[in-house]
Enzyme design. Structure first.
Site, PDB file in Angstrom:
ATOM      1  N   HIS A   7       0.822  -1.214   0.000  1.00 20.85           N
ATOM      2  CA  HIS A   7       0.000   0.000   0.000  1.00 20.85           C
ATOM      3  C   HIS A   7       0.852   1.259   0.000  1.00 20.85           C
ATOM      4  CE1 HIS A   7       0.308  -0.906   4.461  1.00 20.85           C
ATOM      5  NE2 HIS A   7       0.470   0.398   4.559  1.00 20.85           N
ATOM      6  N   HIS A  79       3.790   7.077   3.884  1.00 20.69           N
ATOM      7  CA  HIS A  79       4.719   5.946   3.755  1.00 20.69           C
ATOM      8  C   HIS A  79       4.307   5.038   2.616  1.00 20.69           C
ATOM      9  CE1 HIS A  79       1.771   4.113   6.706  1.00 20.69           C
ATOM     10  NE2 HIS A  79       1.951   3.030   5.967  1.00 20.69           N
ATOM     11  N   GLU A 130       7.491   0.968   5.167  1.00 15.23           N
ATOM     12  CA  GLU A 130       6.915  -0.095   5.994  1.00 15.23           C
ATOM     13  C   GLU A 130       7.164  -1.419   5.281  1.00 15.23           C
ATOM     14  OE1 GLU A 130       2.646   0.306   6.556  1.00 15.23           O
ATOM     15  OE2 GLU A 130       2.531  -1.477   7.832  1.00 15.23           O
TER      16      GLU A 130
HETATM   17  C1  MC0 Z   1      -1.489   0.385  10.724  1.00 14.37           C
HETATM   18  C2  MC0 Z   1      -0.171   0.263  10.020  1.00 14.37           C
HETATM   19  C3  MC0 Z   1      -0.312  -0.639   8.793  1.00 14.37           C
HETATM   20  O1  MC0 Z   1      -0.268  -0.210   7.628  1.00 14.37           O
HETATM   21  O2  MC0 Z   1      -0.473  -1.860   9.050  1.00 14.37           O
HETATM   22  C4  MC0 Z   1       0.419   1.633   9.658  1.00 14.37           C
HETATM   23  O3  MC0 Z   1       0.741   1.963   8.550  1.00 14.37           O
HETATM   24  S1  MC0 Z   1       0.629   2.670  11.009  1.00 14.37           S
HETATM   25  C5  MC0 Z   1       1.305   4.191  10.337  1.00 14.37           C
HETATM   26  C6  MC0 Z   1       1.760   5.092  11.402  1.00 14.37           C
HETATM   27  N1  MC0 Z   1       2.927   4.536  12.114  1.00 14.37           N
HETATM   28  C7  MC0 Z   1       4.190   4.944  11.849  1.00 14.37           C
HETATM   29  O4  MC0 Z   1       4.446   5.863  11.048  1.00 14.37           O
HETATM   30  C8  MC0 Z   1       5.297   4.296  12.671  1.00 14.37           C
HETATM   31  C9  MC0 Z   1       6.668   4.707  12.272  1.00 14.37           C
HETATM   32  N2  MC0 Z   1       6.838   6.157  12.333  1.00 14.37           N
HETATM   33  C10 MC0 Z   1       7.574   6.795  13.273  1.00 14.37           C
HETATM   34  O5  MC0 Z   1       8.198   6.171  14.132  1.00 14.37           O
HETATM   35  C11 MC0 Z   1       7.610   8.288  13.210  1.00 14.37           C
HETATM   36  O6  MC0 Z   1       6.480   8.753  12.491  1.00 14.37           O
HETATM   37  C12 MC0 Z   1       8.890   8.857  12.571  1.00 14.37           C
HETATM   38  C13 MC0 Z   1       9.050   8.410  11.112  1.00 14.37           C
HETATM   39  C14 MC0 Z   1      10.126   8.458  13.363  1.00 14.37           C
HETATM   40  C15 MC0 Z   1       8.773  10.381  12.550  1.00 14.37           C
HETATM   41  O7  MC0 Z   1       8.428  10.791  13.811  1.00 14.37           O
HETATM   42  P1  MC0 Z   1       8.293  12.343  14.159  1.00 14.37           P
HETATM   43  O8  MC0 Z   1       7.477  13.023  13.088  1.00 14.37           O
HETATM   44  O9  MC0 Z   1       7.863  12.455  15.571  1.00 14.37           O
HETATM   45  O10 MC0 Z   1       9.783  12.751  14.121  1.00 14.37           O
HETATM   46  P2  MC0 Z   1      10.488  14.060  13.697  1.00 14.37           P
HETATM   47  O11 MC0 Z   1       9.556  15.213  13.643  1.00 14.37           O
HETATM   48  O12 MC0 Z   1      11.657  14.152  14.591  1.00 14.37           O
HETATM   49  O13 MC0 Z   1      10.949  13.729  12.219  1.00 14.37           O
HETATM   50  C16 MC0 Z   1      12.275  13.469  11.897  1.00 14.37           C
HETATM   51  C17 MC0 Z   1      12.438  13.847  10.445  1.00 14.37           C
HETATM   52  O14 MC0 Z   1      11.698  12.915   9.638  1.00 14.37           O
HETATM   53  C18 MC0 Z   1      10.755  13.593   8.835  1.00 14.37           C
HETATM   54  N3  MC0 Z   1       9.560  12.765   8.717  1.00 14.37           N
HETATM   55  C19 MC0 Z   1       8.680  12.484   9.669  1.00 14.37           C
HETATM   56  N4  MC0 Z   1       7.710  11.677   9.203  1.00 14.37           N
HETATM   57  C20 MC0 Z   1       8.007  11.457   7.897  1.00 14.37           C
HETATM   58  C21 MC0 Z   1       7.405  10.722   6.875  1.00 14.37           C
HETATM   59  N5  MC0 Z   1       6.282  10.048   7.093  1.00 14.37           N
HETATM   60  N6  MC0 Z   1       7.976  10.693   5.666  1.00 14.37           N
HETATM   61  C22 MC0 Z   1       9.136  11.379   5.436  1.00 14.37           C
HETATM   62  N7  MC0 Z   1       9.780  12.106   6.384  1.00 14.37           N
HETATM   63  C23 MC0 Z   1       9.205  12.139   7.591  1.00 14.37           C
HETATM   64  C24 MC0 Z   1      10.506  14.899   9.558  1.00 14.37           C
HETATM   65  O15 MC0 Z   1      10.047  15.873   8.643  1.00 14.37           O
HETATM   66  C25 MC0 Z   1      11.871  15.219  10.082  1.00 14.37           C
HETATM   67  O16 MC0 Z   1      12.671  15.740   9.066  1.00 14.37           O
HETATM   68  P3  MC0 Z   1      13.503  17.101   9.231  1.00 14.37           P
HETATM   69  O17 MC0 Z   1      14.381  16.837  10.425  1.00 14.37           O
HETATM   70  O18 MC0 Z   1      14.275  17.234   7.954  1.00 14.37           O
HETATM   71  O19 MC0 Z   1      12.486  18.176   9.469  1.00 14.37           O
HETATM   72 CO    CO Z   2       0.771   1.285   6.513  1.00 17.41          CO
END
Ligand code: MC0
Ligand code: CO
Length: 134
Positions: A7, A79, A130
């Site tokens: 996805h 993502h 992912e």
């Molecule tokens: C249900 C399941 C499924 O499909 O089965 C799902 O999908 S659950 C979908 C939701 N779950 C997840 O996303 C889990 C994994 N995600 C995470 O752990 C987090 O979202 C992070 C990716 C670590 C980002 O966390 P957070 O926004 O708090 O951190 P942050 O503000 O310090 O961001 C660090 C840097 O990464 C960038 N950044 C943040 N999210 C981003 C994204 N989605 N794509 C690209 N870049 C991204 C920010 O702009 C920043 O860049 P700069 O420093 O350059 O400004």
């Molecule tokens: Co997902």
């Protein structure tokens, strides 16, 4: 190692409006909203002939998509999810290449009842990846 595209996820500011737009304007097959408390999101899956779109909306105070929506208030691609056969060997291979696995590093059960892991966007050209074991 990676297989099919499972996805593409889009974070949205209004889940009902986004689902209606995909249903009515784009004529897509849109599922019901599904709360995923372990992941801090509510999801709506859209079935396309060759893949799925996952609409994402924050669930709870500590949603991992809160920061993304603050930076992108009108939403955006959040993502991309690739399928793998063996998520543990995929993870270990990725760790050996220096990629960062997010969270505890252990797979969690995702929205399809299958194990998933996330890889840091800064290690993949700015794209949060992912992996889902199918
Ligand atoms: C249900 C399941 C499924 O499909 O089965 C799902 O999908 S659950 C979908 C939701 N779950 C997840 O996303 C889990 C994994 N995600 C995470 O752990 C987090 O979202 C992070 C990716 C670590 C980002 O966390 P957070 O926004 O708090 O951190 P942050 O503000 O310090 O961001 C660090 C840097 O990464 C960038 N950044 C943040 N999210 C981003 C994204 N989605 N794509 C690209 N870049 C991204 C920010 O702009 C920043 O860049 P700069 O420093 O350059 O400004
Ligand atoms: Co997902």
């Amino acid at each position: 190692m990676i297989g099919r595209l499972n996805h593409v996820a889009i974070a949205v500011p209004d889940l009902t409006a986004a689902a209606e737009q995909y249903r009515n304007a784009l004529g897509a097959s849109v599922g019901a909203p599904q709360d995923e408390p372990d992941h801090g999101v509510t999801v709506v899956f859209i079935e396309l002939p060759n893949t799925k779109i996952e609409l994402l909306y924050p669930l709870g105070e500590d949603s991992p998509i809160n920061g993304f929506l603050e930076k992108n208030p009108s939403g955006g691609i959040h993502h991309i999810c690739y399928e793998v056969d063996d998520i543990i060997s995929a993870r270990d291979h990725l760790l050996a290449t220096g990629a960062r696995v997010l969270g505890s590093g252990e797979p969690r059960i995702g929205a399809h009842g299958k194990p998933v892991l996330f890889l840091h966007p800064k290690d993949f050209n700015g794209c949060l990846v992912e992996l889902e074991q199918v």
